[in-house]
Design an enzyme around this catalytic site. Sequence first.
Site, PDB file in Angstrom:
ATOM      1  N   ARG A  21      -4.480 -25.317  -2.380  1.00 43.75           N
ATOM      2  CA  ARG A  21      -5.839 -25.878  -2.439  1.00 43.75           C
ATOM      3  C   ARG A  21      -6.510 -25.442  -3.736  1.00 43.75           C
ATOM      4  NH1 ARG A  21      -8.224 -23.334   2.306  1.00 43.75           N
ATOM      5  NH2 ARG A  21      -6.206 -22.326   2.575  1.00 43.75           N
ATOM      6  N   ARG A  33     -12.020 -18.776   4.608  1.00 40.89           N
ATOM      7  CA  ARG A  33     -10.973 -19.101   5.583  1.00 40.89           C
ATOM      8  C   ARG A  33     -11.526 -19.359   6.975  1.00 40.89           C
ATOM      9  NH1 ARG A  33      -6.340 -14.843   3.522  1.00 40.89           N
ATOM     10  NH2 ARG A  33      -5.721 -16.168   1.791  1.00 40.89           N
ATOM     11  N   ARG A  43     -11.666 -11.875   5.397  1.00 38.81           N
ATOM     12  CA  ARG A  43     -11.074 -11.466   4.130  1.00 38.81           C
ATOM     13  C   ARG A  43     -10.879 -12.675   3.221  1.00 38.81           C
ATOM     14  NH1 ARG A  43      -6.364 -11.822   1.916  1.00 38.81           N
ATOM     15  NH2 ARG A  43      -5.160 -12.194   3.817  1.00 38.81           N
ATOM     16  N   GLU A  81      -3.883  -2.676   5.079  1.00 37.17           N
ATOM     17  CA  GLU A  81      -4.442  -3.434   6.204  1.00 37.17           C
ATOM     18  C   GLU A  81      -4.703  -2.576   7.444  1.00 37.17           C
ATOM     19  OE1 GLU A  81      -2.355  -7.108   6.862  1.00 37.17           O
ATOM     20  OE2 GLU A  81      -3.601  -7.621   8.583  1.00 37.17           O
ATOM     21  N   HIS A 132      -3.723 -14.356  10.826  1.00 35.66           N
ATOM     22  CA  HIS A 132      -3.256 -14.006   9.499  1.00 35.66           C
ATOM     23  C   HIS A 132      -3.554 -12.573   9.095  1.00 35.66           C
ATOM     24  CE1 HIS A 132      -1.848 -14.598   5.561  1.00 35.66           C
ATOM     25  NE2 HIS A 132      -3.031 -14.459   4.990  1.00 35.66           N
ATOM     26  N   HIS A 133      -4.740 -12.125   9.384  1.00 30.59           N
ATOM     27  CA  HIS A 133      -5.110 -10.798   8.873  1.00 30.59           C
ATOM     28  C   HIS A 133      -6.032 -10.134   9.877  1.00 30.59           C
ATOM     29  CE1 HIS A 133      -5.619  -8.074   5.342  1.00 30.59           C
ATOM     30  NE2 HIS A 133      -6.734  -7.752   5.974  1.00 30.59           N
ATOM     31  N   SER A 187       0.138 -21.593   1.132  1.00 33.52           N
ATOM     32  CA  SER A 187      -0.736 -20.749   0.307  1.00 33.52           C
ATOM     33  C   SER A 187      -2.047 -21.425  -0.073  1.00 33.52           C
ATOM     34  CB  SER A 187      -0.002 -20.379  -0.974  1.00 33.52           C
ATOM     35  OG  SER A 187      -0.905 -19.794  -1.864  1.00 33.52           O
ATOM     36  N   GLU A 188      -3.058 -20.577  -0.138  1.00 30.77           N
ATOM     37  CA  GLU A 188      -4.363 -21.055  -0.573  1.00 30.77           C
ATOM     38  C   GLU A 188      -4.309 -21.547  -2.025  1.00 30.77           C
ATOM     39  OE1 GLU A 188      -6.987 -18.588   1.319  1.00 30.77           O
ATOM     40  OE2 GLU A 188      -8.692 -18.992   0.037  1.00 30.77           O
ATOM     41  N   GLY A 224      -2.280 -14.323  -4.713  1.00 30.33           N
ATOM     42  CA  GLY A 224      -2.366 -13.440  -5.873  1.00 30.33           C
ATOM     43  C   GLY A 224      -3.243 -12.254  -5.588  1.00 30.33           C
ATOM     44  N   VAL A 255      -4.064  -8.237  -1.435  1.00 28.97           N
ATOM     45  CA  VAL A 255      -3.176  -7.599  -2.408  1.00 28.97           C
ATOM     46  C   VAL A 255      -3.979  -6.608  -3.251  1.00 28.97           C
ATOM     47  CG1 VAL A 255      -1.668  -8.003  -4.382  1.00 28.97           C
ATOM     48  CG2 VAL A 255      -1.533  -9.500  -2.407  1.00 28.97           C
ATOM     49  N   ALA A 266       0.834  -1.204   0.000  1.00 26.81           N
ATOM     50  CA  ALA A 266       0.000   0.000   0.000  1.00 26.81           C
ATOM     51  C   ALA A 266       0.867   1.252   0.000  1.00 26.81           C
ATOM     52  CB  ALA A 266      -0.923  -0.009   1.211  1.00 26.81           C
ATOM     53  N   HIS A 291      -5.838 -17.985   9.405  1.00 34.18           N
ATOM     54  CA  HIS A 291      -5.665 -18.670   8.122  1.00 34.18           C
ATOM     55  C   HIS A 291      -5.634 -20.159   8.411  1.00 34.18           C
ATOM     56  CE1 HIS A 291      -3.951 -20.090   4.381  1.00 34.18           C
ATOM     57  NE2 HIS A 291      -4.143 -18.903   3.851  1.00 34.18           N
ATOM     58  N   GLY A 319      -6.555 -13.372  -1.733  1.00 40.14           N
ATOM     59  CA  GLY A 319      -6.377 -12.605  -2.977  1.00 40.14           C
ATOM     60  C   GLY A 319      -6.951 -11.205  -2.894  1.00 40.14           C
TER      61      GLY A 319
HETATM   62  P1  ADP Z   1       0.011  -3.386   3.654  1.00 46.81           P
HETATM   63  O1  ADP Z   1      -0.235  -4.767   3.230  1.00 46.81           O
HETATM   64  O2  ADP Z   1      -1.178  -2.696   4.177  1.00 46.81           O
HETATM   65  O3  ADP Z   1       0.790  -2.574   2.678  1.00 46.81           O
HETATM   66  P2  ADP Z   1       2.363  -4.274   5.087  1.00 46.81           P
HETATM   67  O4  ADP Z   1       2.360  -5.043   6.333  1.00 46.81           O
HETATM   68  O5  ADP Z   1       2.762  -4.976   3.847  1.00 46.81           O
HETATM   69  O6  ADP Z   1       0.956  -3.555   4.935  1.00 46.81           O
HETATM   70  O7  ADP Z   1       3.333  -3.041   5.245  1.00 46.81           O
HETATM   71  C1  ADP Z   1       3.272  -2.160   6.328  1.00 46.81           C
HETATM   72  C2  ADP Z   1       4.686  -1.672   6.646  1.00 46.81           C
HETATM   73  O8  ADP Z   1       4.612  -0.601   7.565  1.00 46.81           O
HETATM   74  C3  ADP Z   1       5.552  -2.720   7.294  1.00 46.81           C
HETATM   75  O9  ADP Z   1       6.741  -2.858   6.569  1.00 46.81           O
HETATM   76  C4  ADP Z   1       5.806  -2.197   8.699  1.00 46.81           C
HETATM   77  O10 ADP Z   1       7.075  -2.543   9.196  1.00 46.81           O
HETATM   78  C5  ADP Z   1       5.706  -0.708   8.480  1.00 46.81           C
HETATM   79  N1  ADP Z   1       5.358   0.047   9.686  1.00 46.81           N
HETATM   80  C6  ADP Z   1       4.439  -0.275  10.618  1.00 46.81           C
HETATM   81  N2  ADP Z   1       4.380   0.681  11.556  1.00 46.81           N
HETATM   82  C7  ADP Z   1       5.279   1.635  11.221  1.00 46.81           C
HETATM   83  C8  ADP Z   1       5.691   2.882  11.801  1.00 46.81           C
HETATM   84  N3  ADP Z   1       5.144   3.352  12.881  1.00 46.81           N
HETATM   85  N4  ADP Z   1       6.656   3.577  11.177  1.00 46.81           N
HETATM   86  C9  ADP Z   1       7.226   3.125  10.055  1.00 46.81           C
HETATM   87  N5  ADP Z   1       6.878   1.962   9.465  1.00 46.81           N
HETATM   88  C10 ADP Z   1       5.910   1.232  10.031  1.00 46.81           C
END
Ligand code: ADP
Length: 927
Positions: free
Chosen positions: A736, A757, A900, A890, A860-861, A732-733, A527, A906, A493, A720, A903
């Site tokens: 299945r 899930r 959730r 997230e 998991h989520h 991974s799903e 995916g 992402v 994100a 999960h 898939g």
């Molecule tokens: P999404 O799937 O929503 O993009 P991710 O878990 O892949 O979320 O990525 C979120 C990122 O944000 C992680 O790499 C995590 O280490 C980072 N993060 C979480 N809290 C902080 C914070 N306070 N400052 C900087 N980075 C952060």
Amino acid sequence: MKYDLKNLFDPITLPNGVSLKNRIVMAPMTTCCGYYDGTVTQELIDYYRVRSQNLGAIIVECGFVEHRGLAFPGAIGLDSDDRIEGLSHIAQAIKAQGAKAIIQIYHGGRMVDPKLIGGQSPVAPSAIAAPRPNSPTPIALSAEEVDEMIDKFGQATRRAIAAGFDGVEIHGANTYLIQQFYSPNSNQRNDKWGGNRDNRLRFPLAILAITKQMAKNYANDKFIIGYRFSPEELEVPGIRFDDTLYLLDKLAIKGLDYVHFSMGATLRPSIVDTRDPTPLIDKFIQQRSPALAKIPVIGVGNVVNKSDADQALTHGYDMVAVGRAYIAYPDWADRIKEQQTLSLSINSDQRVALHIPEPLWRFPLVDSLIRDVSNHAKKFKAGQYQETVSDDNQNEFVINVELGNDFIKNMTLQNADRLDPTTITHFNEIKDRIVTANSPYVDAISGATSQCEAFKKAVSKAMSKSNKAAILAEGGNPDEKAVDIVVIGSGGAGLAAAIQAHDDGANVMIVEKMSIIGGNTNKASAGMNAAETQFQQKLGIHDNKELFYNETLKGGKYKNHPQLLKYFVDNAPNAIEWLDEKGITLSDITTTGGMSIDRTHRPASRAAVGGFLISGLIKNINKRDIDVMLETTATEIRMENNQVVAVQIKNEEGNIQTIKTKAVIVATGGFGANPQMITHYRPDLANVVTTNHKGATGSGITLLQHIGADTVDMGEIQIHPTVEQQSAYLISESIRGGGAILVSKAGKRFVNELDTRDKVSHEIRSLPEQFAYIVFDHQVRQENKAVDEYLAHDLIVQAETIEQLAEKLAIDSHGLATTIARFNQFVTNQHDDDFNRKTALRHPINQAPYYAIQIAPGIHHTMGGVTINTHTEVLDRQQQPIKGAYAAGEVVGGVHGANRIGGNAVADIIIFGIQAGTQAAQYIKNH
Ligand code: ADP
């Protein structure tokens, strides 16, 4: 051996009497710039136009002779008369400057991916698949069809003539159809076209004959006919160099204007007899027949500077074909004449100026040459910086990083004498990647991640030090920093948001608390879901958004926020396109639990989506020179007059800095790795393992709550169903989805494995043993790269028979065999009588080896999080936007409701990440 010295800039006369102004030709290179239907684009015409000065000829990339012949997307076509008009512009553009315009004619044969030809099977001399993974089995051409094929090559030549080309190059190389006919590997026919070498020779000869005939009928005797060949094949049986000389002699006797090696380097030795270092060109010159000796020979591969070309000519080539250097330098010949020394790289801001069409720019061949020099480039105080870093095993590396004013010059390992050779090899590889990308954010070497992270960290530290030094030297204060937008979190994100905001004109900075980029997204496996995409369409999958909406809503127990879900579903195909435009193509499709249609998009290699996605996004971050501060935690978002004005950050050493900013995009992910938060909201989940990375602590939720944000669905935490418990590794799903089943200790199925899930997890937790086995066979493994990873991590039990598998698992062997036989019957009937599984009844489980992994659910989520609107503006408790605060991924609640779907995470991060980037950049413009 004594060689004649030829001068690169001397003219050369071909056997047909045509004179080329010098011995330089531009090599045929796939540009992937044709329209989807094979017609040509203006960009492509311009690309050739600017490269046509002061060289002998341009050999235009291959044009397919019939609709089943295209071997790559964006190929140009010579398969119908409608193409003539478009191609004529290319020919004219080349000829206007006095270069000869030649076009390759080809058919990919069995090398054609069925996806490129509407799902049909490709054709070939024999019904034998190419000896490469996932190659389709082609249909053998009938004798009548062989005749028709020859005619098609003839028609393609006629069209090339009508379009005004000076010649054609018969593409007898690269294991395409013509080579397939000559090869004893791919041609196992027993009619006149196959069998012994002379029979296999007939097809190339017939193509030459019809080409000549067409030239005679429609052109004049000045029409150039060349032949390209791959000198050897590795396969057994396969074409050997003496076979090639035999073929070329026969063709030469019939008359050719040139022959053209297809190799990666002009002086390459044999790939079959690897003990013999003699360049093949030397053997060619020594062994060629008198007829062949009369025909000029073109060499190709790694010609960048004059010395490369001269060396090739000295060894006996009559002309040199220049490939990548012509992409980087459209006026290559002039530069070489001026004795410039060239480096094979392209500055990242030069695409338009160099007339490199967008699809070619993203092609790996070119992508690897791009050197980032964007305007925002960080300024360094040039010099050497020594850093000491360690990997997870406490191995210490002392690294000297040499920086130029705005680029990374070199890095050297100071304590190499105390390290093992593999480490040094890894270091050198990472160094090359870093220097080429001009960035420390490059892919790690698999199996050596922690070491690579340490090497990268040394560079980041040096850059940060020297950047501070540069700011100080200019009289600035390095601790006072201001950007338009701070993105917190570098998962999918955050990266998508940063890229989009940058492209919309904002000055962006990313802060990431961990030492690596990618967050939990790195771990995403299945995916990205989307309905009504071009890739679904290409595979003939009929889907609709409404169905996607309804299935997600049902999966989410009708708790999803309707507007957010609608935005999500509507924008999913755009997000797939957005990624594709950035070189992140998710063209293969599978399914996950809760979806009735294949809509989970993943890489063509079927690799796990997360690593692929992050690696592609990082390339885009590097290209744009977006600053990523690793090991830096955002600790506070500051407000003034009810709007965001700054973000406070804390680095690894504990130093606190305030970044002035107008907007913040919080993309910090979920809180699945924060046991306190989990138990606070869901005491029943205490002590359940988590699949999340360490950084998933929910800190973004707290940051936003401090500035008044509301939250929603915080108790909706997904477990999960298939997590290997010792390693917390998620299975991974897509396993299945690829056809695996779940069985209990009694060897029995107990659930529709593709149910949502929460339901599958619930059923596993209801078994007396509270765990289950995921069981699959070789067919599932073949289609899922992730299995290799599970094997590497030693998570899998495998056996040659189902009984053996049951024995190894110590479960009821008879039960398992009966269950699998019964399931296989369901696959045959496409109806699951026991659990009404409707999807992924793909193949019976009947091909050894058989595999099983013991699994149980894991956290998991976290579906809950802060509240946003469809503009990704963070909402307060009155549901009013907090000015300057955006959130995506997230960290946000509401999109997925109570559960959730695989898939959809992402999809969520990319769709809302892009939107956050767009909206925040817009906000900046308005403030
Ligand atoms: P999404 O799937 O929503 O993009 P991710 O878990 O892949 O979320 O990525 C979120 C990122 O944000 C992680 O790499 C995590 O280490 C980072 N993060 C979480 N809290 C902080 C914070 N306070 N400052 C900087 N980075 C952060």
